[in-house]
Enzyme design. Structure first.
Site, mmCIF file in Angstrom:
data_model
loop_
_atom_site.group_PDB
_atom_site.id
_atom_site.type_symbol
_atom_site.label_atom_id
_atom_site.label_comp_id
_atom_site.label_asym_id
_atom_site.label_seq_id
_atom_site.Cartn_x
_atom_site.Cartn_y
_atom_site.Cartn_z
ATOM 1 N N CYS A 167 -19.563 1.172 8.430
ATOM 2 C CA CYS A 167 -18.832 0.535 9.521
ATOM 3 C C CYS A 167 -17.650 1.461 9.745
ATOM 4 O O CYS A 167 -16.795 1.599 8.866
ATOM 5 C CB CYS A 167 -18.388 -0.863 9.082
ATOM 6 S SG CYS A 167 -17.239 -1.650 10.228
ATOM 7 N N CYS A 207 -16.516 -9.928 5.272
ATOM 8 C CA CYS A 207 -15.868 -8.614 5.117
ATOM 9 C C CYS A 207 -14.571 -8.759 4.334
ATOM 10 O O CYS A 207 -13.718 -9.570 4.691
ATOM 11 C CB CYS A 207 -15.528 -8.015 6.476
ATOM 12 S SG CYS A 207 -16.909 -7.969 7.601
ATOM 13 N N ARG A 235 -17.958 -3.057 17.806
ATOM 14 C CA ARG A 235 -17.156 -4.266 17.573
ATOM 15 C C ARG A 235 -15.832 -4.231 18.332
ATOM 16 O O ARG A 235 -15.036 -3.307 18.182
ATOM 17 C CB ARG A 235 -16.881 -4.461 16.081
ATOM 18 C CG ARG A 235 -16.080 -5.745 15.816
ATOM 19 C CD ARG A 235 -15.938 -6.060 14.340
ATOM 20 N NE ARG A 235 -17.231 -6.179 13.713
ATOM 21 C CZ ARG A 235 -17.562 -5.601 12.563
ATOM 22 N NH1 ARG A 235 -16.702 -4.882 11.918
ATOM 23 N NH2 ARG A 235 -18.773 -5.756 12.074
ATOM 24 N N CYS A 239 -19.449 -6.894 3.187
ATOM 25 C CA CYS A 239 -18.808 -5.679 3.672
ATOM 26 C C CYS A 239 -17.459 -5.572 2.972
ATOM 27 O O CYS A 239 -16.818 -6.604 2.711
ATOM 28 C CB CYS A 239 -18.612 -5.757 5.193
ATOM 29 S SG CYS A 239 -17.731 -4.329 5.862
ATOM 30 N N CYS A 282 0.834 -1.202 0.000
ATOM 31 C CA CYS A 282 0.000 0.000 0.000
ATOM 32 C C CYS A 282 0.872 1.258 0.000
ATOM 33 O O CYS A 282 1.837 1.349 0.747
ATOM 34 C CB CYS A 282 -0.923 -0.011 1.213
ATOM 35 S SG CYS A 282 -2.055 1.399 1.234
ATOM 36 N N CYS A 288 0.270 0.429 10.329
ATOM 37 C CA CYS A 288 -0.172 -0.622 9.408
ATOM 38 C C CYS A 288 0.944 -1.478 8.803
ATOM 39 O O CYS A 288 1.856 -0.967 8.148
ATOM 40 C CB CYS A 288 -0.989 -0.011 8.282
ATOM 41 S SG CYS A 288 -1.728 -1.281 7.224
ATOM 42 N N CYS A 337 0.171 5.026 6.935
ATOM 43 C CA CYS A 337 -0.486 4.832 8.242
ATOM 44 C C CYS A 337 0.515 4.135 9.186
ATOM 45 O O CYS A 337 0.966 3.016 8.903
ATOM 46 C CB CYS A 337 -1.750 3.996 8.074
ATOM 47 S SG CYS A 337 -2.820 4.591 6.724
HETATM 48 N N1 SAM Z 1 -6.682 0.364 3.026
HETATM 49 C C1 SAM Z 1 -7.995 0.602 3.464
HETATM 50 C C2 SAM Z 1 -8.088 1.727 4.484
HETATM 51 O O1 SAM Z 1 -7.107 2.060 5.112
HETATM 52 O O2 SAM Z 1 -9.185 2.271 4.609
HETATM 53 C C3 SAM Z 1 -8.669 -0.626 4.046
HETATM 54 C C4 SAM Z 1 -7.886 -1.600 4.911
HETATM 55 S S1 SAM Z 1 -7.208 -0.939 6.426
HETATM 56 C C5 SAM Z 1 -6.131 -2.216 6.896
HETATM 57 C C6 SAM Z 1 -8.597 -1.026 7.547
HETATM 58 C C7 SAM Z 1 -8.388 -0.576 8.971
HETATM 59 O O3 SAM Z 1 -7.634 -1.546 9.685
HETATM 60 C C8 SAM Z 1 -7.620 0.713 9.221
HETATM 61 O O4 SAM Z 1 -8.388 1.866 9.040
HETATM 62 C C9 SAM Z 1 -7.234 0.564 10.685
HETATM 63 O O5 SAM Z 1 -8.213 1.140 11.507
HETATM 64 C C10 SAM Z 1 -7.186 -0.957 10.885
HETATM 65 N N2 SAM Z 1 -5.813 -1.410 11.183
HETATM 66 C C11 SAM Z 1 -4.795 -1.544 10.325
HETATM 67 N N3 SAM Z 1 -3.680 -1.955 10.931
HETATM 68 C C12 SAM Z 1 -3.983 -2.077 12.244
HETATM 69 C C13 SAM Z 1 -3.238 -2.464 13.401
HETATM 70 N N4 SAM Z 1 -1.949 -2.768 13.326
HETATM 71 N N5 SAM Z 1 -3.874 -2.513 14.584
HETATM 72 C C14 SAM Z 1 -5.186 -2.187 14.663
HETATM 73 N N6 SAM Z 1 -5.947 -1.816 13.609
HETATM 74 C C15 SAM Z 1 -5.348 -1.756 12.416
HETATM 75 FE FE1 SF4 Z 2 -2.859 1.238 3.358
HETATM 76 FE FE2 SF4 Z 2 -2.803 0.107 5.742
HETATM 77 FE FE3 SF4 Z 2 -3.271 2.717 5.543
HETATM 78 FE FE4 SF4 Z 2 -5.151 0.951 4.679
HETATM 79 S S1 SF4 Z 2 -4.442 1.237 6.783
HETATM 80 S S2 SF4 Z 2 -4.421 2.795 3.638
HETATM 81 S S3 SF4 Z 2 -3.821 -0.713 3.947
HETATM 82 S S4 SF4 Z 2 -1.377 1.651 4.963
#
Ligand code: SAM
Ligand code: SF4
Ligand code: DTB
Length: 344
Positions: A191, A100, A263, A131, A56, A63, A60
């Site tokens: 959600c 989902c 959740r 979802c 990606c 992530c 974030c």
């Molecule tokens: N890439 C898309 C986005 O960011 O909207 C969808 C997938 S992203 C992985 C979905 C959500 O997973 C993120 O908004 C975050 O809240 C959660 N998430 C990701 N990594 C995480 C982590 N290490 N611990 C807890 N929640 C996490």
């Molecule tokens: Fe990309 Fe992870 Fe951020 Fe979703 S949460 S936009 S997968 S870096």
């Protein structure tokens, strides 16, 4: 007596005051309100699948799927309709009611939306609730997904507006609000929640919940994730949140958004069963079930089955689908007249 009205005008001061209540007082109020809107022994269960993993472009800080961090996640392209369908069928056979699908995109390209729409149509044809979480959506993209049969779209605010800039730099808070607007306008359910344990203050946890509870509509599902710390991500090594503070966050979410499904989302694998039990008492009534979240571990199926039995919880049947999570069911009836077959 708890105030039972659904409000969209919560102030930060009011939310902070709820967090500051004596723990037992807070839990009592949250549980009392929870019972007015929900069966306190029923938990909605979703199955999660990463349909496009890693690589990606976003940054974030929590992530493991961000390409710029060396986390060991193997990037994989979008799964085929057939492969997703096979996983959805297996989830259905295990009794799943909602499926989902997550993709590690900043947002899908139009050709990606066409492919995901085909996936959604196929999953929907199995009789499952659908979802997806694909990143930012335009209005027409949201319309296309809705037309394909997508029931829910997951898009999180993640944290308070003023802490957001410390976690994500590649997209703005307002862009998240815009995507949620497109999802609502398309007629899909939202959600939307966030992550705690990222080093934010209590005031900022209150800010996240206030932002969620003052959206034009309360999200139908509110995932509260506890940061899953992953080596290689900037937030790895963040001081762990006091588990009771996590429970407070659940309780305040319940008080602010009484009719929503709250959740208990990522982080259960790292959480004591006793803390999970407190979360269910405080108003959590939904989980992800299955050994993986997107890329990190979730409690194994046998562990969750035992936890549900120990706490006399039963999986919530979805009226439309009429199915419940077989994995989590016990022999016999639960005595609630819901036909779920869970232990009495
Ligand atoms: N890439 C898309 C986005 O960011 O909207 C969808 C997938 S992203 C992985 C979905 C959500 O997973 C993120 O908004 C975050 O809240 C959660 N998430 C990701 N990594 C995480 C982590 N290490 N611990 C807890 N929640 C996490
Ligand atoms: Fe990309 Fe992870 Fe951020 Fe979703 S949460 S936009 S997968 S870096
Ligand atoms: C949400 O709020 N939590 C889920 C779901 N929506 C898509 C994702 C949690 C991801 C945890 C880290 C991982 O497994 O990669």
């Amino acid at each position: 007596m708890a105030d039972t009205a659904i409000r969209h005008d919560w102030t930060r001061a009011e939310v902070v005051a709820l967090f500051a209540l004596p723990f037992n007082e807070l839990l009592h109020r949250a549980h009392a309100l929870h019972r007015r809107y929900h069966d306190p022994n029923a938990v909605q269960v979703s199955t999660l699948l990463s349909i496009k993993t890693g690589g990606c472009p976003e940054d974030c800080a929590y992530c493991p799927q961000a390409a710029r961090y060396d986390t060991g996640v193997q990037a994989q392209k979008l799964m085929s309709v057939e492969d997703v369908l096979e996983r959805a069928q297996a989830a259905k056979d295990a009794g799943a009611s909602r499926f989902c699908m997550g993709a590690a995109w900043r947002g899908p390209k139009d050709r990606d939306v066409a492919k995901v729409a085909a996936i959604v149509r196929a999953v929907k044809s199995l009789g499952l609730e659908t979802c997806a979480t694909l990143g930012m959506l335009s209005g027409p993209q949201a319309d296309q997904l809705k037309a394909a049969g997508l029931d829910y779209y997951n898009h999180n605010l993640d944290t308070a507006p003023e802490f957001y800039g410390e976690v994500i730099h590649t997209r703005q808070y307002q862009e998240r609000l815009d995507t949620l607007g497109h999802v609502r306008a398309a007629g899909m359910k939202t959600c939307c929640g966030g992550i705690v344990g990222m080093g934010e203050s209590r005031d900022q946890r209150a800010g996240l919940l206030q932002a969620l509870a003052t959206l034009p509509e309360h999200p139908q599902s509110v995932p509260i994730n506890q940061l899953v710390q992953v080596e290689g991500t900037p937030l790895n090594g963040t001081a762990a949140l006091d588990p009771f503070e996590f429970v407070r966050t659940i309780a305040v979410a319940r008080l602010l958004m009484p009719a929503s499904m709250v959740r208990l989302s990522a982080g259960r694998q790292q959480m004591d069963d006793a803390v999970q039990a407190l979360c269910f008492f405080a108003g959590a009534n939904s989980i992800f079930h299955g050994e993986k979240l997107l890329t990190t571990d979730n409690p194994d199926v046998a562990h969750d089955r035992a936890l549900f039995a120990r706490l006399d919880l039963h999986p919530l049947a979805v009226e439309e689908a009429g199915t419940v999570h077989a994995d989590l069911m016990q022999a016999g009836g639960c005595g609630h007249g819901c036909g779920c077959g869970a232990a009495a």
